[in-house]
Design an enzyme around this catalytic site. Structure first.
Site, PDB file in Angstrom:
ATOM      1  N   ASP A   1       0.672  -1.126  -0.032  1.00  0.00           N
ATOM      2  CA  ASP A   1      -0.297   0.292  -0.435  1.00  0.00           C
ATOM      3  C   ASP A   1       1.025   1.305  -0.030  1.00  0.00           C
ATOM      4  O   ASP A   1       0.563   2.363   0.738  1.00  0.00           O
ATOM      5  CB  ASP A   1      -1.134   0.279   1.450  1.00  0.00           C
TER       6      ASP A   1
ATOM      7  N   LYS B   1      -6.397  -4.432  -2.798  1.00  0.00           N
ATOM      8  CA  LYS B   1      -6.976  -5.658  -1.619  1.00  0.00           C
ATOM      9  C   LYS B   1      -7.681  -4.735  -1.599  1.00  0.00           C
ATOM     10  O   LYS B   1      -7.977  -3.416  -0.960  1.00  0.00           O
ATOM     11  CB  LYS B   1      -5.952  -5.916  -0.973  1.00  0.00           C
TER      12      LYS B   1
ATOM     13  N   CYS C   1      -2.119  -2.586   7.613  1.00  0.00           N
ATOM     14  CA  CYS C   1      -2.233  -4.180   6.193  1.00  0.00           C
ATOM     15  C   CYS C   1      -0.804  -4.515   6.267  1.00  0.00           C
ATOM     16  O   CYS C   1      -0.702  -5.697   6.268  1.00  0.00           O
ATOM     17  CB  CYS C   1      -2.252  -3.368   4.774  1.00  0.00           C
TER      18      CYS C   1
HETATM   19  C1  C5J Z   1      -3.483   0.294   5.464  1.00  0.00           C
HETATM   20  C2  C5J Z   1      -4.409   1.721   6.512  1.00  0.00           C
HETATM   21  N1  C5J Z   1      -2.685   0.364   3.876  1.00  0.00           N
HETATM   22  N2  C5J Z   1      -4.379   1.898   7.763  1.00  0.00           N
HETATM   23  N3  C5J Z   1      -4.237   0.848   5.269  1.00  0.00           N
HETATM   24  O1  C5J Z   1      -2.649  -0.073   6.542  1.00  0.00           O
HETATM   25  O2  C5J Z   1      -5.720   2.145   7.012  1.00  0.00           O
END
Ligand code: C5J
Length: 224
Positions: free
Chosen positions: A23, A128, A161
């Site tokens: 991400d 995702k 994530c």
């Molecule tokens: C991720 C989030 N990628 N913190 N998303 O950690 O909402």
């Protein structure tokens, strides 16, 4: 190949290992994205970009598989349950129009991987809808088809994530390594706790090391 890691050395064969960057998208890293609308200091996350870029370059040079994930929902939000969309008290919610297009919606400018880490041909890009990279994505099957048994993780955020993806991966049988300088949280204490709990109890979820240690091992594979 072996690299210094905690709680003990991590052994892997690059031909059966993927680098998984979670991400690293504009919504989380750049000012004006979704992360900032939640009141977070995104400069903390921006700070890991140089170390992550160096690892990505070295991994590409070694010919290793790269997986990029994006937290991304369909434009009709059919894959975003209220239990996710309604959490917190942000100015903007998933699917709302933000300064970088609709928040966390596939194809929008804010949903793209940052330029410094942009995917190149042959790399896997996984959209995702959940926190984990294996939920509703087909990633496990893609990795199995390529003979991947080991995963080296970086990305954001460490305790959300990244940690979720590592736990999912470990449950599916992958040996996982987290690069501490290539992952970050908006909450430094959460990153520290996550790093500790991943490697506790004899690497119960996985190992931890640094991008520099990985690059050193890749530069001297015969000595490692
Ligand atoms: C991720 C989030 N990628 N913190 N998303 O950690 O909402």
């Amino acid at each position: 190949m072996k690299i210094n890691a905690q709680p003990f050395a991590y052994e892997f064969d690059p031909a059966h290992t993927a680098l998984v960057l979670i991400d690293m998208q504009r919504d989380f890293i750049e000012p004006g994205g979704f992360g900032e609308t939640l009141g977070n200091n995104v400069s903390l996350l921006e700070a890991i970009v140089p170390a992550t870029q160096a690892v990505l370059s070295a991994w590409r040079a070694a010919g290793g598989l790269v997986v990029h994930t994006r937290e991304a929902h369909r434009p009709d939000l059919s894959d975003c349950p209220p239990a996710k969309r309604n959490r917190g008290n942000p100015r903007l919610r998933i699917g709302d129009a933000g300064p970088m297009g609709r928040i966390l919606i596939a194809g929008e400018p804010g949903n793209q991987i940052i330029d410094a880490l942009a995917p190149v041909a042959g790399e896997l890009v996984i959209d995702k809808p959940g926190k984990g990279a294996f939920y509703a994505t087909g990633l496990h099957e893609l990795l199995q088809a390529r003979g991947i048994t080991h995963l080296i993780f970086g990305g954001v955020t460490t305790e959300v994530c990244v940690q979720t993806s590592m736990r999912e991966a470990n449950d599916r049988g992958y040996d996982c390594l987290l690069l501490e300088d290539c992952t970050e949280s908006y909450f430094p204490q959460f990153k520290a706790a996550t790093v500790d709990m991943i490697r506790a109890q004899g690497a119960i979820v996985g190992w931890t090391s640094t991008g520099a240690a990985l690059r050193a091992a890749l530069a001297e594979p015969l000595a490692a």
